[in-house]
Design an enzyme around this catalytic site. Structure first.
Site, PDB file in Angstrom:
ATOM      1  N   ASN A   1       0.736  -1.240   0.107  1.00  0.00           N
ATOM      2  CA  ASN A   1      -0.079  -0.064  -0.053  1.00  0.00           C
ATOM      3  C   ASN A   1       0.972   1.318  -0.096  1.00  0.00           C
ATOM      4  O   ASN A   1       1.719   1.365   1.058  1.00  0.00           O
ATOM      5  CB  ASN A   1      -0.856  -0.082   1.177  1.00  0.00           C
ATOM      6  CG  ASN A   1      -1.569   1.286   1.652  1.00  0.00           C
ATOM      7  OD1 ASN A   1      -1.844   2.101   0.682  1.00  0.00           O
ATOM      8  ND2 ASN A   1      -2.254   1.119   2.525  1.00  0.00           N
TER       9      ASN A   1
ATOM     10  N   HIS B   1      -4.276  -0.286   8.175  1.00  0.00           N
ATOM     11  CA  HIS B   1      -3.980  -0.256   9.806  1.00  0.00           C
ATOM     12  C   HIS B   1      -5.599  -0.645  10.334  1.00  0.00           C
ATOM     13  O   HIS B   1      -5.713  -1.281  11.560  1.00  0.00           O
ATOM     14  CB  HIS B   1      -3.827   0.909  10.183  1.00  0.00           C
ATOM     15  CG  HIS B   1      -5.029   2.026  10.237  1.00  0.00           C
ATOM     16  ND1 HIS B   1      -4.341   2.819   9.096  1.00  0.00           N
ATOM     17  CD2 HIS B   1      -5.814   2.542  11.121  1.00  0.00           C
ATOM     18  CE1 HIS B   1      -5.448   4.040   9.269  1.00  0.00           C
ATOM     19  NE2 HIS B   1      -6.238   3.737  10.363  1.00  0.00           N
TER      20      HIS B   1
ATOM     21  N   GLU C   1      -8.803   7.369  15.582  1.00  0.00           N
ATOM     22  CA  GLU C   1      -9.919   7.146  14.658  1.00  0.00           C
ATOM     23  C   GLU C   1     -11.328   7.095  15.364  1.00  0.00           C
ATOM     24  O   GLU C   1     -12.300   7.529  15.005  1.00  0.00           O
ATOM     25  CB  GLU C   1      -9.854   6.271  13.625  1.00  0.00           C
ATOM     26  CG  GLU C   1      -8.930   6.483  12.627  1.00  0.00           C
ATOM     27  CD  GLU C   1      -8.709   5.513  11.475  1.00  0.00           C
ATOM     28  OE1 GLU C   1      -7.832   5.687  10.513  1.00  0.00           O
ATOM     29  OE2 GLU C   1      -9.439   4.369  11.654  1.00  0.00           O
TER      30      GLU C   1
END
Length: 122
Positions: free
Chosen positions: A81, A90, A116
């Site tokens: 990636n 992740h 997040e």
């Protein structure tokens, strides 16, 4: 610090500032200029579909791209990636829930997922 000749584009700097400022950032894949196989690009698109703070197992991502049983290949695509935060590899974890397979280390993967969890949508 990158040199002026190799400085990231302004849109990328702005996206990262928003991300680390606690916002959910979605980027159009055409802006990423991804170079990979058809399978890799399918995996990367699937990763961008995983909501911030959520996770999927490698096998789940394989099923999402129509290749059940290709969990190891998903891991390989994740490893290649090119833009890890904007194509959020992740968010992919082991079937057991373990934070495995992240080049930045499990501690960084845990930090990103925790970060997040508190993000606000723009």
């Amino acid at each position: 610090m990158p040199t002026i000749e190799h400085a990231p584009p302004e849109w990328l700097r702005a996206a990262l500032d928003l991300y680390f400022g606690g916002h959910d950032v979605r980027v159009d894949a055409t802006a990423l200029d991804e170079r990979g196989t058809v399978f890799e690009r399918a995996v990367w698109a699937a990763l961008r579909g995983i909501p911030p703070g959520e996770t999927r197992a490698y096998a789940d991502v394989a099923a999402m791209v129509g290749r059940p049983g290709a969990a190891r290949a998903v891991g390989g695509a994740n490893a290649r990636n090119p833009i890890a935060l904007l194509t959020p590899c992740h968010r992919v974890i082991g079937r057991s829930g373990a934070l495995v397979g992240y080049g930045g280390g499990a501690w960084r993967k845990a930090w990103l997922l925790a970060h997040e969890g508190g993000q606000r949508s723009l």
